[in-house]
Design a protein around this motif. Structure first.
Motif, PDB file in Angstrom:
ATOM      1  N   LEU A 111       0.829  -1.202   0.000  1.00 43.78           N
ATOM      2  CA  LEU A 111       0.000   0.000   0.000  1.00 43.78           C
ATOM      3  C   LEU A 111       0.867   1.257   0.000  1.00 43.78           C
ATOM      4  O   LEU A 111       0.694   2.158  -0.833  1.00 43.78           O
ATOM      5  CB  LEU A 111      -0.898  -0.021   1.253  1.00 43.78           C
ATOM      6  CG  LEU A 111      -2.248   0.648   1.114  1.00 43.78           C
ATOM      7  CD1 LEU A 111      -3.081  -0.101   0.078  1.00 43.78           C
ATOM      8  CD2 LEU A 111      -2.958   0.683   2.454  1.00 43.78           C
ATOM      9  N   VAL A 112       1.834   1.302   0.933  1.00 46.22           N
ATOM     10  CA  VAL A 112       2.687   2.483   1.055  1.00 46.22           C
ATOM     11  C   VAL A 112       3.512   2.676  -0.213  1.00 46.22           C
ATOM     12  O   VAL A 112       3.559   3.773  -0.783  1.00 46.22           O
ATOM     13  CB  VAL A 112       3.618   2.359   2.283  1.00 46.22           C
ATOM     14  CG1 VAL A 112       4.631   3.484   2.302  1.00 46.22           C
ATOM     15  CG2 VAL A 112       2.803   2.364   3.556  1.00 46.22           C
ATOM     16  N   SER A 113       4.143   1.595  -0.702  1.00 47.41           N
ATOM     17  CA  SER A 113       5.052   1.776  -1.830  1.00 47.41           C
ATOM     18  C   SER A 113       4.298   2.088  -3.111  1.00 47.41           C
ATOM     19  O   SER A 113       4.759   2.859  -3.945  1.00 47.41           O
ATOM     20  CB  SER A 113       5.936   0.546  -2.019  1.00 47.41           C
ATOM     21  OG  SER A 113       5.157  -0.589  -2.170  1.00 47.41           O
ATOM     22  N   PHE A 114       3.099   1.526  -3.270  1.00 41.36           N
ATOM     23  CA  PHE A 114       2.316   1.815  -4.478  1.00 41.36           C
ATOM     24  C   PHE A 114       1.878   3.274  -4.495  1.00 41.36           C
ATOM     25  O   PHE A 114       2.055   3.983  -5.490  1.00 41.36           O
ATOM     26  CB  PHE A 114       1.098   0.889  -4.547  1.00 41.36           C
ATOM     27  CG  PHE A 114       0.270   1.077  -5.790  1.00 41.36           C
ATOM     28  CD1 PHE A 114       0.733   0.613  -7.009  1.00 41.36           C
ATOM     29  CD2 PHE A 114      -0.942   1.734  -5.736  1.00 41.36           C
ATOM     30  CE1 PHE A 114      -0.014   0.787  -8.156  1.00 41.36           C
ATOM     31  CE2 PHE A 114      -1.696   1.910  -6.884  1.00 41.36           C
ATOM     32  CZ  PHE A 114      -1.240   1.441  -8.098  1.00 41.36           C
ATOM     33  N   THR A 115       1.341   3.747  -3.362  1.00 40.96           N
ATOM     34  CA  THR A 115       0.885   5.131  -3.291  1.00 40.96           C
ATOM     35  C   THR A 115       2.043   6.097  -3.481  1.00 40.96           C
ATOM     36  O   THR A 115       2.021   6.978  -4.343  1.00 40.96           O
ATOM     37  CB  THR A 115       0.238   5.398  -1.912  1.00 40.96           C
ATOM     38  OG1 THR A 115      -0.549   4.273  -1.565  1.00 40.96           O
ATOM     39  CG2 THR A 115      -0.611   6.628  -1.944  1.00 40.96           C
ATOM     40  N   MET A 196       9.027  -3.492   7.255  1.00 39.69           N
ATOM     41  CA  MET A 196       8.063  -2.871   6.347  1.00 39.69           C
ATOM     42  C   MET A 196       8.765  -1.824   5.495  1.00 39.69           C
ATOM     43  O   MET A 196       8.619  -1.813   4.258  1.00 39.69           O
ATOM     44  CB  MET A 196       6.932  -2.241   7.167  1.00 39.69           C
ATOM     45  CG  MET A 196       5.675  -1.953   6.400  1.00 39.69           C
ATOM     46  SD  MET A 196       5.712  -0.348   5.658  1.00 39.69           S
ATOM     47  CE  MET A 196       5.063   0.646   6.997  1.00 39.69           C
ATOM     48  N   LEU A 197       9.551  -0.947   6.123  1.00 35.84           N
ATOM     49  CA  LEU A 197      10.242   0.094   5.363  1.00 35.84           C
ATOM     50  C   LEU A 197      11.230  -0.515   4.378  1.00 35.84           C
ATOM     51  O   LEU A 197      11.409  -0.017   3.268  1.00 35.84           O
ATOM     52  CB  LEU A 197      10.976   1.053   6.322  1.00 35.84           C
ATOM     53  CG  LEU A 197      10.068   1.970   7.133  1.00 35.84           C
ATOM     54  CD1 LEU A 197      10.893   2.877   8.043  1.00 35.84           C
ATOM     55  CD2 LEU A 197       9.196   2.813   6.207  1.00 35.84           C
ATOM     56  N   THR A 198      11.881  -1.613   4.777  1.00 40.09           N
ATOM     57  CA  THR A 198      12.805  -2.289   3.871  1.00 40.09           C
ATOM     58  C   THR A 198      12.078  -2.773   2.629  1.00 40.09           C
ATOM     59  O   THR A 198      12.527  -2.577   1.496  1.00 40.09           O
ATOM     60  CB  THR A 198      13.425  -3.507   4.578  1.00 40.09           C
ATOM     61  OG1 THR A 198      13.982  -3.065   5.800  1.00 40.09           O
ATOM     62  CG2 THR A 198      14.496  -4.145   3.730  1.00 40.09           C
ATOM     63  N   LEU A 199      10.916  -3.374   2.850  1.00 34.99           N
ATOM     64  CA  LEU A 199      10.124  -3.890   1.736  1.00 34.99           C
ATOM     65  C   LEU A 199       9.648  -2.744   0.844  1.00 34.99           C
ATOM     66  O   LEU A 199       9.626  -2.857  -0.382  1.00 34.99           O
ATOM     67  CB  LEU A 199       8.934  -4.667   2.300  1.00 34.99           C
ATOM     68  CG  LEU A 199       8.480  -5.898   1.533  1.00 34.99           C
ATOM     69  CD1 LEU A 199       9.648  -6.769   1.165  1.00 34.99           C
ATOM     70  CD2 LEU A 199       7.481  -6.671   2.368  1.00 34.99           C
ATOM     71  N   VAL A 200       9.287  -1.612   1.475  1.00 41.31           N
ATOM     72  CA  VAL A 200       8.888  -0.435   0.699  1.00 41.31           C
ATOM     73  C   VAL A 200      10.046  -0.002  -0.203  1.00 41.31           C
ATOM     74  O   VAL A 200       9.860   0.282  -1.387  1.00 41.31           O
ATOM     75  CB  VAL A 200       8.450   0.718   1.634  1.00 41.31           C
ATOM     76  CG1 VAL A 200       8.313   2.015   0.859  1.00 41.31           C
ATOM     77  CG2 VAL A 200       7.139   0.380   2.309  1.00 41.31           C
ATOM     78  N   THR A 201      11.256   0.011   0.342  1.00 41.99           N
ATOM     79  CA  THR A 201      12.424   0.399  -0.449  1.00 41.99           C
ATOM     80  C   THR A 201      12.628  -0.546  -1.627  1.00 41.99           C
ATOM     81  O   THR A 201      12.959  -0.125  -2.729  1.00 41.99           O
ATOM     82  CB  THR A 201      13.693   0.371   0.437  1.00 41.99           C
ATOM     83  OG1 THR A 201      13.379   0.981   1.675  1.00 41.99           O
ATOM     84  CG2 THR A 201      14.837   1.090  -0.222  1.00 41.99           C
ATOM     85  N   VAL A 202      12.394  -1.833  -1.379  1.00 39.75           N
ATOM     86  CA  VAL A 202      12.557  -2.812  -2.450  1.00 39.75           C
ATOM     87  C   VAL A 202      11.555  -2.553  -3.574  1.00 39.75           C
ATOM     88  O   VAL A 202      11.867  -2.671  -4.752  1.00 39.75           O
ATOM     89  CB  VAL A 202      12.370  -4.245  -1.905  1.00 39.75           C
ATOM     90  CG1 VAL A 202      12.377  -5.263  -3.030  1.00 39.75           C
ATOM     91  CG2 VAL A 202      13.449  -4.575  -0.885  1.00 39.75           C
ATOM     92  N   LEU A 203      10.322  -2.165  -3.192  1.00 32.00           N
ATOM     93  CA  LEU A 203       9.234  -2.117  -4.170  1.00 32.00           C
ATOM     94  C   LEU A 203       9.041  -0.777  -4.842  1.00 32.00           C
ATOM     95  O   LEU A 203       8.581  -0.697  -5.973  1.00 32.00           O
ATOM     96  CB  LEU A 203       7.917  -2.474  -3.466  1.00 32.00           C
ATOM     97  CG  LEU A 203       7.852  -3.855  -2.855  1.00 32.00           C
ATOM     98  CD1 LEU A 203       6.601  -3.986  -2.013  1.00 32.00           C
ATOM     99  CD2 LEU A 203       7.849  -4.895  -3.956  1.00 32.00           C
ATOM    100  N   ILE A 204       9.388   0.307  -4.127  1.00 30.09           N
ATOM    101  CA  ILE A 204       8.933   1.626  -4.569  1.00 30.09           C
ATOM    102  C   ILE A 204       9.484   2.000  -5.951  1.00 30.09           C
ATOM    103  O   ILE A 204       8.782   2.577  -6.780  1.00 30.09           O
ATOM    104  CB  ILE A 204       9.291   2.690  -3.497  1.00 30.09           C
ATOM    105  CG1 ILE A 204       8.478   3.944  -3.728  1.00 30.09           C
ATOM    106  CG2 ILE A 204      10.774   2.973  -3.486  1.00 30.09           C
ATOM    107  CD1 ILE A 204       8.534   4.903  -2.564  1.00 30.09           C
ATOM    108  N   GLY A 206      10.157   0.228  -8.647  1.00 24.55           N
ATOM    109  CA  GLY A 206       9.423  -0.351  -9.770  1.00 24.55           C
ATOM    110  C   GLY A 206       8.150   0.423 -10.064  1.00 24.55           C
ATOM    111  O   GLY A 206       7.860   0.762 -11.217  1.00 24.55           O
ATOM    112  N   PHE A 207       7.396   0.746  -9.002  1.00 21.25           N
ATOM    113  CA  PHE A 207       6.144   1.496  -9.195  1.00 21.25           C
ATOM    114  C   PHE A 207       6.427   2.891  -9.745  1.00 21.25           C
ATOM    115  O   PHE A 207       5.713   3.376 -10.623  1.00 21.25           O
ATOM    116  CB  PHE A 207       5.382   1.599  -7.867  1.00 21.25           C
ATOM    117  CG  PHE A 207       4.816   0.291  -7.407  1.00 21.25           C
ATOM    118  CD1 PHE A 207       4.069  -0.499  -8.271  1.00 21.25           C
ATOM    119  CD2 PHE A 207       5.028  -0.169  -6.119  1.00 21.25           C
ATOM    120  CE1 PHE A 207       3.540  -1.709  -7.864  1.00 21.25           C
ATOM    121  CE2 PHE A 207       4.509  -1.375  -5.694  1.00 21.25           C
ATOM    122  CZ  PHE A 207       3.766  -2.147  -6.566  1.00 21.25           C
ATOM    123  N   ALA A 208       7.472   3.543  -9.209  1.00 21.73           N
ATOM    124  CA  ALA A 208       7.780   4.909  -9.644  1.00 21.73           C
ATOM    125  C   ALA A 208       8.158   4.929 -11.124  1.00 21.73           C
ATOM    126  O   ALA A 208       7.671   5.762 -11.888  1.00 21.73           O
ATOM    127  CB  ALA A 208       8.897   5.512  -8.791  1.00 21.73           C
TER     128      ALA A 208
END
Lengths: 325, 296
Positions: A111-115, A196-204, A206-208
């Motif tokens: 949710l966080v990384s997609f937004t 959670m923040l680590t996972l956000v860093t991994v994902l963000i 690609g979405f961006a």
């Protein structure tokens, strides 16, 4: 409706495909499949329990296709056998316990990384060529091409060990009893933040990148030029004309990204010793607990299919063209 | 093709990416001249911090971290490029055949592609590797190559669908050229940037996944590769005892390789899709236009 039914049928076939891999793998490996599957059980299992396990996995005195049907029957009735390491716990119970933690971790991180990623990508495309765009693009590329293992290990080293800001393991303080209290929930949030923040860093990243590229392609469209010519404010054109439409393909890429999310969380959980599916998988691999390993593939495929279905459903809501079909 | 190379030469991202990549390849090839230590030999006391003698310190077994790093680069690069080439070849061939042949062939390939896409890749690989036992880097490369072609096949197929409608393909068909010739000589050259992006993306994926599988303990613990370095460092609790060099060296190496490849990928993407480009030339042009001197 036809569209959704078609998707649903496809997902069932995909799930059977994953189960088929499970069925044939031990049988095509050199050596005795029963020996391979239950070698680590040693003397833990009584003859009776071993026979029950054999039955679940389709090791019966019958032709191959009958064995296969027997195995599919076990899978679809929710019988995944019992764990060998944590005997006599059923695999489904182990998985269900771990699933709660993974869903929380993966759900919040997605949710966080997609937004955040979509927002950053949209803004970067809007200010294409600016310093902001360069920084966002570079960081996105960097973080989406560095292994999740590396990001997790570095995060643990810097924030867990060196700075000591966050705990380096577990989902909550092990001294606390699980309860619906502010103290326990606070501890869960505190322990979950760094993974959670680590996972956000991994994902963000690609979405961006996806969002940025979609936006740039859209910004050349006539209706954007028209919106500007009407004299609409910049932010209105950006969010209501460009970003809204660019989000649609990004959203469908989310369905495929969920596989990456699950893979990423697997590694992150191992590094942070977080009691989710990933860690359970890792422990099962170390102990060669094959019933749990195979159950993992099924539940992760199931999770992927369910999230794909959710994306499909919301896609119908977001794209009016699909409602007619 | 030549055009692509020429444009790559003028793209700063591509140049930096290529430089990083060449640096790593160079270090891997020149490993015996860069260090006097063998990667598996015990050459010092355990967990020594970086010093003039051991540039990146030693592991818990007293092996030289720098030697392991540059010899390990050989494995990581070989697996990355080997599996990457395999993934790309499979994906491209299946994609072009499905997109050009249409009909039943297309249905079958497309269905298989969609199935492989929704079965999560890493868990599947973990299950495969778990049954194989301690997989050597080459086995890992092989299973990566055989299970990861779906994404490339899908992208290549959709691109082939549009290229197959072009006039030059129609006229080649009219001339009676055989299908394989049309696919190989008419369609393929027009997909070269997609193939390039697919190749580099697959190499990144293969490097990352090999390291991940080995980190999770599914590799051969005696192999010399970056993933095994991570695995050994994690298992000897390098972080807890403060031996950060043991763990961070392969981390930095993997990050650097990923960065180099990603920069190359981004550059090819920009060249094949000029709208994405925001480089200096366009800026100069817009500035000229603004100054009223712009000429098309």
């Amino acid at each position: 409706m036809r569209f959704l039914l078609g998707r649903l049928a496809f997902y069932v076939v995909a799930f059977v495909a994953a189960a088929t891999v499970n069925f044939f793998l031990p049988r095509i490996m050199p050596g005795d499949p029963i020996q391979i599957m239950f070698a680590s059980a040693g003397s833990q299992l009584s003859m009776e329990n071993l026979n029950a396990l054999k039955l679940t996995f389709g090791f019966i005195d019958a032709p191959m296709w009958e064995q296969y049907l027997k195995y599919l029957q076990s899978v679809f009735t929710g019988d995944l056998g019992v764990s060998i390491k944590y005997f006599p716990l059923p695999v489904t119970e182990l998985l269900a316990r771990a699933l709660v933690w993974t869903v929380g971790l993966v759900g919040s991180a997605t949710l966080v990384s997609f937004t955040l990623g979509s927002l950053l990508g949209a803004l970067a495309a809007w200010r294409r060529g600016s310093l902001f765009d360069t920084v966002v693009s570079m960081l996105s590329i960097f973080f989406s091409s560095v292994p999740a293992v590396v990001i997790s290990l570095v995060a643990l080293f810097v924030f867990g060990h060196s700075l000591n800001w966050f705990p380096g393991g577990y989902s909550a303080d092990p001294l606390l009893d699980p309860a619906f209290s502010a103290e326990y929930i606070g501890s869960v949030v505190y322990h979950g933040t760094l993974p959670m923040l680590t996972l956000v860093t991994v994902l963000i990243g690609g979405f961006a990148v996806t969002m940025r590229n979609n936006m740039i392609n859209l910004l050349g469209e006539d209706y954007i030029v028209m919106a500007r010519a009407k004299g609409l404010s910049e932010s209105r054109v950006l969010f209501w004309y460009a970003a809204r439409n660019a989000l649609l393909p990004t959203f469908s890429s989310l369905a495929i990204a969920i596989g990456t999310v699950l893979g990423g969380s697997l590694v992150t959980e191992v590094v942070f010793n977080y009691p989710g599916l990933g860690n359970l998988f890792y422990q099962a691999i170390l102990a060669r607990d094959y019933p749990v390993i195979q159950g993992q593939l099924l539940i992760m495929t199931g999770a992927m299919l369910v999230s794909n279905l959710i994306v499909d459903l919301s896609y119908v809501l977001l794209d009016p063209r699909l409602k007619k079909a | 093709m030549r055009d692509l190379v020429r444009q790559l030469r003028h793209n700063r991202k591509a140049l930096i990416g290529l430089l990083i990549l060449l640096l790593i390849i160079g270090a891997a090839l020149a490993a015996p001249w860069l260090t006097q230590y063998a990667p598996t030999a015990r050459v010092g006391r355990p967990h020594q911090p970086p010093s003039a003698e051991h540039w990146l310190g030693t592991t818990r077994l007293g092996q030289d971290v720098f030697a392991r790093l540059i010899y390990g680069a050989r494995t990581s690069l070989a697996v990355g490029f080997g599996a990457g080439v395999m993934i790309t070849v499979l994906g491209t061939v299946l994609g072009i055949v499905a997109g050009y042949r249409r009909g039943l062939v297309d249905e079958i390939i497309n269905f298989a592609t969609n199935i492989v896409l929704v079965v999560p890749n890493l868990p599947l690989l973990l299950v495969l590797a778990a049954f194989i036992g301690q997989a050597s880097p080459w086995v890992i490369a092989l299973i990566l190559g055989l299970t990861s072609w779906a994404w490339g096949a899908r992208v290549t197929r959709s691109e082939t669908l549009s290229v197959a409608q072009k006039d030059f393909v129609k006229s080649a068909e009219m001339l009676g050229e055989p299908a394989w010739r049309i696919m190989a000589l008419e369609i393929f050259p027009n997909l070269i940037s997609i193939v390039g992006i697919n190749l580099i993306g697959s190499v990144i994926f293969a490097v990352i996944t090999e390291a991940t599988l080995e980190f999770l303990g599914l590799g051969d613990p005696n192999a010399v590769s970056w993933g095994i370095m991570l695995y050994n460092a994690q298992n000897s609790s390098a972080l807890t005892v403060g031996a950060w060099w043991d763990l961070l060296s392969p981390c930095v190496a993997l990050a650097l390789l990923g960065l180099g490849l990603a920069l190359l990928n981004f550059a090819i993407d920009e060249i094949s899709n000029p709208r994405l480009r925001t480089g200096s030339r366009i800026q100069r042009w817009t500035r000229l236009v603004r100054a009223g001197e712009g000429r098309l």
